[in-house]
Design a protein around this motif. Structure first.
Motif, PDB file in Angstrom:
ATOM      1  N   UNK A  58       0.812  -1.212   0.000  1.00  0.00           N
ATOM      2  CA  UNK A  58       0.000   0.000   0.000  1.00  0.00           C
ATOM      3  C   UNK A  58       0.846   1.263   0.000  1.00  0.00           C
ATOM      4  N   UNK A  59       2.031   1.206   0.600  1.00  0.00           N
ATOM      5  CA  UNK A  59       2.886   2.390   0.635  1.00  0.00           C
ATOM      6  C   UNK A  59       3.234   2.846  -0.775  1.00  0.00           C
ATOM      7  N   UNK A  60       3.268   1.896  -1.723  1.00  0.00           N
ATOM      8  CA  UNK A  60       3.608   2.231  -3.104  1.00  0.00           C
ATOM      9  C   UNK A  60       2.359   2.557  -3.913  1.00  0.00           C
ATOM     10  N   UNK A  61       1.413   1.612  -3.978  1.00  0.00           N
ATOM     11  CA  UNK A  61       0.228   1.819  -4.816  1.00  0.00           C
ATOM     12  C   UNK A  61      -0.633   2.970  -4.321  1.00  0.00           C
ATOM     13  N   UNK A  62      -0.722   3.156  -3.009  1.00  0.00           N
ATOM     14  CA  UNK A  62      -1.520   4.253  -2.470  1.00  0.00           C
ATOM     15  C   UNK A  62      -0.761   5.565  -2.503  1.00  0.00           C
ATOM     16  N   UNK A  63       0.581   5.470  -2.559  1.00  0.00           N
ATOM     17  CA  UNK A  63       1.381   6.681  -2.556  1.00  0.00           C
ATOM     18  C   UNK A  63       1.491   7.338  -3.915  1.00  0.00           C
ATOM     19  N   UNK A  64       1.670   6.526  -4.947  1.00  0.00           N
ATOM     20  CA  UNK A  64       1.841   7.090  -6.296  1.00  0.00           C
ATOM     21  C   UNK A  64       0.729   6.681  -7.250  1.00  0.00           C
ATOM     22  N   UNK A  65      -0.126   5.757  -6.817  1.00  0.00           N
ATOM     23  CA  UNK A  65      -1.233   5.327  -7.664  1.00  0.00           C
ATOM     24  C   UNK A  65      -0.890   4.105  -8.488  1.00  0.00           C
ATOM     25  N   UNK A 285     -23.375 -13.908 -11.180  1.00  0.00           N
ATOM     26  CA  UNK A 285     -24.815 -14.042 -10.960  1.00  0.00           C
ATOM     27  C   UNK A 285     -25.213 -15.317 -10.251  1.00  0.00           C
ATOM     28  N   UNK A 286     -24.318 -16.300 -10.187  1.00  0.00           N
ATOM     29  CA  UNK A 286     -24.624 -17.572  -9.532  1.00  0.00           C
ATOM     30  C   UNK A 286     -24.212 -17.598  -8.063  1.00  0.00           C
ATOM     31  N   UNK A 287     -23.551 -16.541  -7.613  1.00  0.00           N
ATOM     32  CA  UNK A 287     -23.086 -16.497  -6.218  1.00  0.00           C
ATOM     33  C   UNK A 287     -24.267 -16.293  -5.282  1.00  0.00           C
ATOM     34  N   UNK A 288     -24.331 -17.078  -4.231  1.00  0.00           N
ATOM     35  CA  UNK A 288     -25.435 -17.002  -3.288  1.00  0.00           C
ATOM     36  C   UNK A 288     -25.068 -16.149  -2.083  1.00  0.00           C
ATOM     37  N   UNK A 289     -26.084 -15.495  -1.529  1.00  0.00           N
ATOM     38  CA  UNK A 289     -25.878 -14.711  -0.317  1.00  0.00           C
ATOM     39  C   UNK A 289     -25.387 -15.637   0.798  1.00  0.00           C
ATOM     40  N   UNK A 290     -24.447 -15.162   1.587  1.00  0.00           N
ATOM     41  CA  UNK A 290     -23.885 -15.970   2.665  1.00  0.00           C
ATOM     42  C   UNK A 290     -22.583 -16.654   2.311  1.00  0.00           C
ATOM     43  N   UNK A 291     -22.224 -16.633   1.039  1.00  0.00           N
ATOM     44  CA  UNK A 291     -20.956 -17.238   0.612  1.00  0.00           C
ATOM     45  C   UNK A 291     -19.788 -16.504   1.258  1.00  0.00           C
ATOM     46  N   UNK A 292     -18.815 -17.255   1.749  1.00  0.00           N
ATOM     47  CA  UNK A 292     -17.660 -16.632   2.380  1.00  0.00           C
ATOM     48  C   UNK A 292     -16.827 -15.883   1.345  1.00  0.00           C
ATOM     49  N   UNK A 293     -16.263 -14.784   1.761  1.00  0.00           N
ATOM     50  CA  UNK A 293     -15.434 -13.974   0.870  1.00  0.00           C
ATOM     51  C   UNK A 293     -14.264 -13.393   1.655  1.00  0.00           C
ATOM     52  N   UNK A 294     -13.230 -12.996   0.933  1.00  0.00           N
ATOM     53  CA  UNK A 294     -12.064 -12.361   1.558  1.00  0.00           C
ATOM     54  C   UNK A 294     -11.718 -11.113   0.757  1.00  0.00           C
ATOM     55  N   UNK A 295     -11.383 -10.071   1.473  1.00  0.00           N
ATOM     56  CA  UNK A 295     -11.098  -8.778   0.851  1.00  0.00           C
ATOM     57  C   UNK A 295      -9.720  -8.299   1.295  1.00  0.00           C
ATOM     58  N   UNK A 296      -8.871  -7.983   0.328  1.00  0.00           N
ATOM     59  CA  UNK A 296      -7.541  -7.443   0.615  1.00  0.00           C
ATOM     60  C   UNK A 296      -7.456  -6.039   0.033  1.00  0.00           C
ATOM     61  N   UNK A 297      -7.326  -5.069   0.894  1.00  0.00           N
ATOM     62  CA  UNK A 297      -7.260  -3.697   0.415  1.00  0.00           C
ATOM     63  C   UNK A 297      -7.260  -2.725   1.583  1.00  0.00           C
ATOM     64  N   UNK A 298      -7.436  -1.454   1.317  1.00  0.00           N
ATOM     65  CA  UNK A 298      -7.663  -0.862  -0.002  1.00  0.00           C
ATOM     66  C   UNK A 298      -6.352  -0.501  -0.691  1.00  0.00           C
ATOM     67  N   UNK A 299      -6.428  -0.352  -2.019  1.00  0.00           N
ATOM     68  CA  UNK A 299      -5.275   0.041  -2.820  1.00  0.00           C
ATOM     69  C   UNK A 299      -5.669   1.184  -3.760  1.00  0.00           C
ATOM     70  N   UNK A 300      -4.658   1.879  -4.250  1.00  0.00           N
ATOM     71  CA  UNK A 300      -4.895   2.949  -5.210  1.00  0.00           C
ATOM     72  C   UNK A 300      -5.060   4.310  -4.546  1.00  0.00           C
ATOM     73  N   UNK A 301      -4.909   5.353  -5.354  1.00  0.00           N
ATOM     74  CA  UNK A 301      -5.048   6.715  -4.830  1.00  0.00           C
ATOM     75  C   UNK A 301      -6.027   7.543  -5.650  1.00  0.00           C
ATOM     76  N   UNK A 302      -6.994   6.870  -6.253  1.00  0.00           N
ATOM     77  CA  UNK A 302      -8.016   7.569  -7.036  1.00  0.00           C
ATOM     78  C   UNK A 302      -9.051   8.149  -6.066  1.00  0.00           C
TER      79      UNK A 302
END
Length: 434
Positions: A58-65, A285-302
């Motif tokens: 993040x220090x790179x992608x969030x710093x310079x985009x 469209x086939x993903x059902x509510x309750x399905x486990x998910x993983x999120x890695x972020x945030x990234x970017x400087x927009x």
């Protein structure tokens, strides 16, 4: 100052082995031989730094985009390939093999030990193949997950091969000081892969998410919303993106980067606007509510947070609306007093997403293949359209934020700069990089 500092760090890291090699010294050689060694040293150090540039730091992608980071990553990889290509040919005329009376330590003689040469040759060919595969990824049309895996393994193999070649076949690399320098730098490069593919997934495993909803926006576009399970969620700014993994282990390669279209002010749930393009996106469209998910972020400087311009122009092409929608939602929820205008381009009318939410005021819809009854703008988002929508004063004073196809963004960016918009008032994020 942060981008400038990161550039200085990069230059220091890349040139450090070269400076230390010169300091270690040795009997003088002809210029072309020293140039050959220098290019080889620079190529190796640049390749090792590619691990950091392509890693999710993040220090790179969030710093310079991400635009700058990925473009720099590409340019440096190709430059390293050029240096590597030139490296062996500049040794022409250099004595090889055997003992020479004038060179008892063999410091002026190239090795003919095949094991030392073979790893360099193998790395040489692999590097060329890796660059070509990266450039032609779209044309080769293989799975994104497969490309990521091959790219990572190939890069690591190149680093290991070059380490062996440099230490056992190089004039300077065999010096104890340089051997340790190369070992440490290669270890850091490999460690970046360890961080991305082992440490981050371990952290994600302790912070799971669940799919809250999947909503169809257009025939091929969806909004997928996830909610945190047992934790506070994601601390992000409107306009940033994250890596999303749905229904798989956090250690799986089946994760993809998507822009966040929700606003931080709307709560802990995070939404992504996803267009059907690849293997995963075609099954959203086939993903059902309750399905486990993983999120890695945030990234970017927009992001428009902390900016002082009197107005914000949001220019989107297709699914490039996603991060800009997040910005617009955040501005509306927080009562942002800055003026805002949206230009949203698509090919067909049924590709327009969130039209009711966007509204008609200060929103310009553009269709390249409009129906006969279409009353809005037609064609593409280009220089002429920009001049019709924005005044000279707005072009010189406003902040322009854009996301979409590269050709659209190149045209708009070039026109804005030509018209006098300072580069620091143009924020962009592309779908892909050539």
């Amino acid at each position: 100052m942060k981008p400038f500092f990161l550039i200085l760090v990069y230059l220091f890291a890349v040139t450090l082995p070269l400076i230390l090699s010169a300091w270690v010294g040795g009997p003088p050689r002809q210029f072309h031989q020293e140039l050959a060694s220098g290019l080889g040293i620079l190529a190796f150090s640049m390749i090792l730094m590619e691990f950091i540039l392509s890693g999710r730091f993040k220090a790179i992608s969030n710093g310079v985009g991400m635009d700058v980071t990925m473009r720099f990553h590409q340019i440096m990889a190709r430059t390293a390939l050029v240096f590597a290509v030139l490296h062996p040919f500049l040794y022409q005329g250099t004595p090889t093999g055997g003992q020479r009376p004038w060179d008892p330590t063999r410091q002026l003689t190239l090795t003919t030990d095949f094991s030392a040469l073979s790893t360099g040759i193998a790395a040489y060919l692999l590097l060329a193949g890796l660059v070509v595969m990266a450039i032609g990824r779209t044309q080769l049309d293989y799975k994104y997950e497969a490309w990521r895996l091959l790219h990572g393994i190939g890069a690591l193999l190149i680093a290991v091969l070059l380490l062996h070649h440099t230490v056992y076949g190089g004039r300077y690399g065999s010096e104890p000081v340089m051997t340790w320098v190369w070992l440490v730098m290669t270890g850091v490069a490999a460690g970046s892969l360890l961080a991305v593919y082992v440490l981050v997934p371990l952290w994600q495993k302790a912070r799971p998410w669940r799919v809250a909803s999947v909503t169809q926006l257009t025939p091929k576009q969806w909004e997928l919303t996830v909610k945190p399970e047992g934790h506070r969620g994601l601390d992000y700014q409107a306009g940033q993106f994250a890596w999303l993994n749905v229904g798989h282990s956090p250690f799986s390669m089946k994760e993809n980067p998507f822009s966040i279209c929700s606003a931080p002010a709307s709560g802990a749930e995070v939404s992504f606007m996803i267009k059907e393009l690849g293997d995963f996106t075609r099954t959203v469209g086939q993903i059902e509510a309750g399905t486990v998910a993983y999120v890695d972020g945030p990234y970017g400087n927009l992001s428009v947070d902390g900016r002082t311009e009197p107005g914000v122009a949001l220019i989107a092409g297709g699914v490039g609306l996603a991060p800009l929608l997040g910005i617009l939602r955040q501005m509306r929820l927080t009562g942002d007093s800055r003026k805002v205008r949206v230009i949203y381009g698509n090919r067909l009318i049924d590709q327009i997403a969130y039209r009711e939410e966007l509204g008609e005021q200060d929103v310009v819809y553009v269709l390249s293949e409009p129906p006969e009854t279409w009353q809005g703008e037609t064609g593409f988002i280009d220089a002429e359209l920009m001049d019709r929508v924005f005044s000279e004063k707005e072009i010189s004073e406003w902040l322009f934020v854009m996301c979409g196809p590269s050709i659209m963004m190149d045209i708009v960016e070039d026109h804005l700069i030509k018209k006098g918009t300072p580069s620091h008032r143009i924020l962009s994020e592309r779908f892909s990089y050539d």
